[in-house]
Design a protein around this motif. Structure first.
Motif, PDB file in Angstrom:
ATOM      1  N   ALA A 113      -0.685  -8.461   1.667  1.00 13.25           N
ATOM      2  CA  ALA A 113      -1.776  -8.068   2.544  1.00 13.25           C
ATOM      3  C   ALA A 113      -2.521  -9.309   2.994  1.00 13.25           C
ATOM      4  O   ALA A 113      -2.844 -10.182   2.191  1.00 13.25           O
ATOM      5  N   GLY A 114      -2.767  -9.417   4.297  1.00 14.33           N
ATOM      6  CA  GLY A 114      -3.488 -10.558   4.837  1.00 14.33           C
ATOM      7  C   GLY A 114      -2.593 -11.588   5.489  1.00 14.33           C
ATOM      8  O   GLY A 114      -3.057 -12.374   6.304  1.00 14.33           O
ATOM      9  N   ASP A 115      -1.284 -11.606   5.158  1.00 12.88           N
ATOM     10  CA  ASP A 115      -0.377 -12.558   5.791  1.00 12.88           C
ATOM     11  C   ASP A 115      -0.202 -12.234   7.271  1.00 12.88           C
ATOM     12  O   ASP A 115      -0.157 -13.115   8.121  1.00 12.88           O
ATOM     13  N   VAL A 116      -0.030 -10.953   7.566  1.00 14.00           N
ATOM     14  CA  VAL A 116      -0.025 -10.438   8.932  1.00 14.00           C
ATOM     15  C   VAL A 116      -0.856  -9.166   8.896  1.00 14.00           C
ATOM     16  O   VAL A 116      -1.197  -8.676   7.826  1.00 14.00           O
ATOM     17  N   SER A 117      -1.172  -8.612  10.047  1.00 13.71           N
ATOM     18  CA  SER A 117      -1.926  -7.363  10.030  1.00 13.71           C
ATOM     19  C   SER A 117      -1.069  -6.295   9.369  1.00 13.71           C
ATOM     20  O   SER A 117       0.160  -6.303   9.469  1.00 13.71           O
ATOM     21  N   SER A 118      -1.729  -5.368   8.682  1.00 14.40           N
ATOM     22  CA  SER A 118      -1.000  -4.313   7.987  1.00 14.40           C
ATOM     23  C   SER A 118      -0.201  -3.462   8.959  1.00 14.40           C
ATOM     24  O   SER A 118       0.908  -3.019   8.651  1.00 14.40           O
ATOM     25  N   ALA A 119      -0.761  -3.207  10.158  1.00 15.51           N
ATOM     26  CA  ALA A 119      -0.039  -2.412  11.149  1.00 15.51           C
ATOM     27  C   ALA A 119       1.258  -3.104  11.553  1.00 15.51           C
ATOM     28  O   ALA A 119       2.305  -2.463  11.689  1.00 15.51           O
ATOM     29  N   GLU A 120       1.211  -4.438  11.731  1.00 15.97           N
ATOM     30  CA  GLU A 120       2.422  -5.181  12.090  1.00 15.97           C
ATOM     31  C   GLU A 120       3.441  -5.123  10.964  1.00 15.97           C
ATOM     32  O   GLU A 120       4.640  -4.972  11.201  1.00 15.97           O
ATOM     33  N   ALA A 121       2.977  -5.256   9.715  1.00 13.47           N
ATOM     34  CA  ALA A 121       3.883  -5.207   8.573  1.00 13.47           C
ATOM     35  C   ALA A 121       4.564  -3.853   8.470  1.00 13.47           C
ATOM     36  O   ALA A 121       5.770  -3.755   8.220  1.00 13.47           O
TER      37      ALA A 121
END
Length: 264
Positions: A113-121
């Motif tokens: 969490a935080g590396d990319v937006s959760s929606a993108e993940a």
């Protein structure tokens, strides 16, 4: 370690997402296709036949009984409307039996969490499972975009296809076709999800179940609870206990660094 439920909730047309701790859940089924992914631990899921399955990810068809025996400290849960184009693609028309679940998927890795937006993940995981693109959250056609903006203003009343089609200067058949094409969801199902979105937003901001039901257009709180249980497998109060709507600030739990958060 068996985690509790604490994380964030997001809603897109025909889809609800949860990212955070995945807790245990007794045997249940819901009117949605379910995708479960753990980031760096193993889930233990139980099918309707009573057999336990240890896995990092699973796809469970709509109306298929299952249980979460052991959750994960960080994971993803996506519930997808079975009548949507994405839901049908995931479901693949399989029979509703314990063997219909795909217990050992190998999806795109879930980043921290935080590396990319959760929606993108989440979208990356879903694309890896379906091996293709998923419907956009926002329609490209101007009239459909106008209709999407209009629907919430008509709540809590009846939202008819004819009324909306007239307002955006399209025929009913054309608007119906464009909704499926642009959003991957029939118009009627889209309105149901908009009612659920309205109810969730009200509940997440402190509104009562009765208020949420009234302002979203459900007959009463019991009706809202029945719809939630059918779609999500749990009551509204259970869904929102320990979770936050995407974008809300959440106090870090004990043991987490000051920079970590449960929201994207």
């Amino acid at each position: 370690m068996n985690a509790t439920w604490r994380g964030w909730v997001g809603l897109a047309p025909g889809r609800i997402y949860y990212r955070g701790e995945i807790g245990a859940a007794g045997t249940h089924s819901h009117h949605a296709v379910q995708l479960l992914v753990a980031r760096d631990t193993v889930l233990v899921l139980r099918g309707a036949d009573g057999v336990d399955h240890s896995c990092r990810a699973a796809l469970i068809p709509a109306n298929t009984a299952h249980a979460v025996v052991q959750g994960a400290a960080d994971g993803l849960l996506a519930l997808i409307d079975p009548v949507s184009s994405l839901g049908r693609l995931l479901d693949r028309g399989e029979s509703r039996s314990a063997s219909a679940a795909r217990w050992r998927l190998d999806p795109h890795p879930l980043p921290p969490a935080g590396d990319v937006s959760s929606a993108e993940a989440i979208d990356a995981v879903i694309r890896s499972v379906v091996r293709g693109e998923i419907p956009a959250a926002r329609p490209r056609h101007a009239a459909v975009a106008e209709a999407v903006d209009l629907v919430p203003t008509l709540l809590p009343g009846r939202v008819g296809l004819g009324e909306v089609a007239r307002a955006v200067h399209l025929s009913q058949s054309r608007l119906s076709h464009l909704f499926r094409q642009e959003l991957g969801l029939p118009f009627r199902a889209y309105v149901r999800w908009e009612r659920l979105r309205t109810a969730l937003l009200l509940l997440s901001s402190g509104g009562s179940l009765t208020q949420a039901a009234h302002e979203a257009g459900f007959a009463d709180s019991s009706h809202l609870t029945r719809v939630f249980r059918s779609m999500f497998g749990l009551a509204p109060s259970e869904l929102l206990r320990g979770v936050r709507w995407e974008g809300q600030q959440v106090r870090p739990s004990p043991g987490r660094g000051a920079g970590e958060s449960w929201v994207s």
